[in-house]
Design a protein around this motif. Structure first.
Motif, mmCIF file in Angstrom:
data_model
loop_
_atom_site.group_PDB
_atom_site.id
_atom_site.type_symbol
_atom_site.label_atom_id
_atom_site.label_comp_id
_atom_site.label_asym_id
_atom_site.label_seq_id
_atom_site.Cartn_x
_atom_site.Cartn_y
_atom_site.Cartn_z
ATOM 1 N N UNK A 182 4.688 14.718 6.480
ATOM 2 C CA UNK A 182 3.265 14.773 6.814
ATOM 3 C C UNK A 182 2.400 14.314 5.651
ATOM 4 N N UNK A 183 3.023 13.614 4.693
ATOM 5 C CA UNK A 183 2.306 13.055 3.547
ATOM 6 C C UNK A 183 3.015 11.770 3.137
ATOM 7 N N UNK A 184 2.245 10.674 3.008
ATOM 8 C CA UNK A 184 2.811 9.349 2.777
ATOM 9 C C UNK A 184 2.047 8.627 1.680
ATOM 10 N N UNK A 185 2.692 7.581 1.136
ATOM 11 C CA UNK A 185 1.999 6.668 0.227
ATOM 12 C C UNK A 185 2.500 5.249 0.473
ATOM 13 N N UNK A 186 1.563 4.294 0.480
ATOM 14 C CA UNK A 186 1.877 2.876 0.617
ATOM 15 C C UNK A 186 1.264 2.103 -0.543
ATOM 16 N N UNK A 187 1.830 0.933 -0.829
ATOM 17 C CA UNK A 187 1.307 0.064 -1.880
ATOM 18 C C UNK A 187 0.162 -0.794 -1.355
ATOM 19 N N UNK A 188 -0.854 -0.960 -2.201
ATOM 20 C CA UNK A 188 -1.953 -1.874 -1.873
ATOM 21 C C UNK A 188 -1.971 -3.111 -2.763
ATOM 22 N N UNK A 189 -1.194 -3.124 -3.828
ATOM 23 C CA UNK A 189 -1.132 -4.305 -4.698
ATOM 24 C C UNK A 189 -0.101 -5.289 -4.135
ATOM 25 N N UNK A 190 -0.342 -5.699 -2.898
ATOM 26 C CA UNK A 190 0.576 -6.605 -2.201
ATOM 27 C C UNK A 190 -0.122 -7.941 -1.973
ATOM 28 N N UNK A 191 0.633 -9.039 -1.888
ATOM 29 C CA UNK A 191 0.010 -10.357 -1.681
ATOM 30 C C UNK A 191 -0.757 -10.413 -0.363
ATOM 31 N N UNK A 192 -1.922 -11.010 -0.430
ATOM 32 C CA UNK A 192 -2.746 -11.148 0.770
ATOM 33 C C UNK A 192 -2.766 -12.577 1.307
ATOM 34 N N UNK A 193 -2.340 -13.522 0.460
ATOM 35 C CA UNK A 193 -2.443 -14.931 0.830
ATOM 36 C C UNK A 193 -3.768 -15.541 0.433
ATOM 37 N N UNK A 194 -4.659 -14.712 -0.143
ATOM 38 C CA UNK A 194 -5.985 -15.199 -0.541
ATOM 39 C C UNK A 194 -6.148 -15.277 -2.059
ATOM 40 N N UNK A 195 -5.077 -15.009 -2.809
ATOM 41 C CA UNK A 195 -5.182 -14.980 -4.265
ATOM 42 C C UNK A 195 -5.421 -16.381 -4.835
ATOM 43 N N UNK A 196 -6.238 -16.447 -5.886
ATOM 44 C CA UNK A 196 -6.481 -17.694 -6.614
ATOM 45 C C UNK A 196 -5.846 -17.656 -8.007
ATOM 46 N N UNK A 197 -5.706 -16.448 -8.579
ATOM 47 C CA UNK A 197 -5.194 -16.319 -9.940
ATOM 48 C C UNK A 197 -4.613 -14.916 -10.087
ATOM 49 N N UNK A 198 -3.320 -14.816 -10.367
ATOM 50 C CA UNK A 198 -2.664 -13.509 -10.434
ATOM 51 C C UNK A 198 -2.881 -12.811 -11.772
ATOM 52 N N UNK A 199 -3.493 -13.481 -12.742
ATOM 53 C CA UNK A 199 -3.607 -12.910 -14.085
ATOM 54 C C UNK A 199 -4.943 -12.246 -14.377
ATOM 55 N N UNK A 200 -6.008 -12.590 -13.641
ATOM 56 C CA UNK A 200 -7.342 -12.157 -14.066
ATOM 57 C C UNK A 200 -7.797 -10.818 -13.481
ATOM 58 N N UNK A 201 -6.987 -10.184 -12.680
ATOM 59 C CA UNK A 201 -7.245 -8.860 -12.107
ATOM 60 C C UNK A 201 -8.409 -8.821 -11.119
ATOM 61 N N UNK A 202 -8.986 -9.969 -10.807
ATOM 62 C CA UNK A 202 -10.154 -10.010 -9.927
ATOM 63 C C UNK A 202 -9.735 -10.031 -8.464
ATOM 64 N N UNK A 203 -10.439 -9.242 -7.657
ATOM 65 C CA UNK A 203 -10.224 -9.238 -6.214
ATOM 66 C C UNK A 203 -11.357 -9.990 -5.525
ATOM 67 N N UNK A 204 -10.984 -11.035 -4.800
ATOM 68 C CA UNK A 204 -11.964 -11.756 -3.987
ATOM 69 C C UNK A 204 -12.235 -10.969 -2.711
#
Length: 412
Positions: A182-204
């Protein structure tokens, strides 16, 4: 023949004004009642689980053995070997003094944080198991007694299609309905297909919307049947984390974990205080000193120390006491085998503000096989009443799953 790490030369360890050994401190009085026990050796064995777990065993002249576990990864076995001479001849009941003794002895090798603290943590857990066996009490009793008979477990969930909201929702429903959590956790740092740069930590914007779609799909699917947290693995910039947390406020998020890197407490505080989405942090800072600013500056809504990494069972309980002064609950991060998992359960039993303990191995079919006891039942772990941690290694299973090239430690 490999290096004998126990014989490494270190002037800091050989001469320190805060040598807390029994000899230096004058702790020589006989105790009686079967409590005059001496440590004779410490050994490790690394098990190749979904993480490489370092199991620790402390041997005594009374024939009793304590089993513990250090947080996974390289370096801990060598450091434990390095520290073994500092504990030979010591009475294992003096857990707090011996832990601080190791911190002082290893100060030149980095006992403020990192793998040195992890190695000390593994020894400290084994000391609790051993002390409980000497005194014939469960480990939680050494921490002050218990608040609860069972501790809630949250299941860290995964799917091969981790970026697909529907696949994640399907897995969430399966874990709730079929596995009973009755308690779960999922990852959100997953590829979205919209990334432009994996190094700059910015979310579009499209990336944030993709993550919101995962949260929406999972939380709406499970509804009130389960609490659901989401992990970001210290990935995003401060501004992006604020925007993401703000976007998720409309959903029933149990917590958002590690949205920014752990080094800058000021940024962490700003993110937490910018949103009503609960923020959880703590697995990547060490000892109570590392957790202090997170709590005192109200930079977390929920604190998440990893017990066999942060300093051990007593250190985690001290962190919980600090957190309780600010009315902050504790959700222990945990990627361990059943050994350290049960250590976290004893801590969870003994602190008032325990929320849950993580379980990260539901896809590993033999996780429980390395101990003789059943561990998780219906999304909860019953607090053992047996002496020590209350779990017994299955040595055949440990040997079967050892890391290649590893040697099995001695039997009790």
């Amino acid at each position: 023949m490999g290096i004998d790490y126990s014989q490494l030369h270190d002037p800091n360890a050989e001469y320190t004004m805060r040598d807390l050994s029994a000899e230096t401190m004058g702790v020589t009085r006989e105790r009686g009642g079967g409590r005059d026990v001496e440590i004779t050796d410490i050994q490790t064995t690394m098990v190749d689980g979904n993480f490489p777990w370092t199991l620790v065993r402390i041997y005594t002249d009374a024939g009793l053995v304590g089993t513990g576990e250090a947080y996974w990864g390289a370096g801990a076995p060598e450091l434990i070997e390095r520290m073994t001479p500092f504990l030979r001849g010591e009475n294992p009941l003096d857990i707090d003094r011996l832990t601080e003794h190791l911190v002082q002895k290893m100060s030149g090798e980095g006992s403020i944080g990192g793998v040195t603290v992890t190695a000390i943590s593994g020894i400290e857990v084994a000391l609790h198991d051993l002390a409980g066996k000497i005194l014939d009490v469960p480990a939680y009793q050494l921490l002050g007694g218990k608040y609860r008979d069972e501790v809630r477990v949250y299941c860290d969930c995964h799917t091969e299609e981790e970026a697909d909201p529907i696949a994640c929702a399907d897995e969430a429903e399966r874990v709730v309905e079929d596995l009973g959590y009755d308690a779960l956790k999922f990852d959100l740092d997953v590829p979205s297909g919209h990334e432009k740069d994996r190094a700059n930590r910015h979310l579009r914007g499209p990336e944030i919307e993709h993550k919101a779609s995962i949260v929406e799909a999972i939380t709406e699917r499970v509804g009130s049947r389960a609490d659901v947290a989401f992990d970001c693995h210290w990935t995003f910039s401060g501004g992006s984390a604020k925007r993401l947390a703000k976007r998720l406020e409309e959903y029933d998020v149990w917590w958002l974990e590690d949205p920014v890197p752990p080094e800058n407490h000021d940024v962490q505080r700003e993110v937490t205080q910018s949103t009503t989405t609960p923020i959880t942090v703590g697995e990547n800072v060490y000892r109570k000193h590392g957790q202090r600013r997170l709590v005192e500056e109200q930079a977390v809504d929920i604190i998440a120390p990893d017990m066999p990494k942060v300093g051990g069972m007593r250190e985690t309980a001290k962190i919980a006491d600090l957190a309780d002064m600010y009315y902050v609950p504790v959700a222990m991060h945990n990627v361990a085998s059943p050994v350290a998992t049960m250590g976290s359960v004893h801590v969870g039993a003994a602190i008032s503000n325990a929320l849950a303990v993580e379980y990260h191995s539901y896809e590993l079919g033999w996780w429980e096989d390395i101990v003789e006891e059943d561990v998780i039942e219906g999304g909860y772990i019953e607090v053992p009443e047996e002496p020590g941690l209350g779990v017994t290694l299955d040595m055949d299973a440990v040997e079967e799953h050892m890391v290649d090239g590893e040697e099995l430690f001695d039997e009790a």
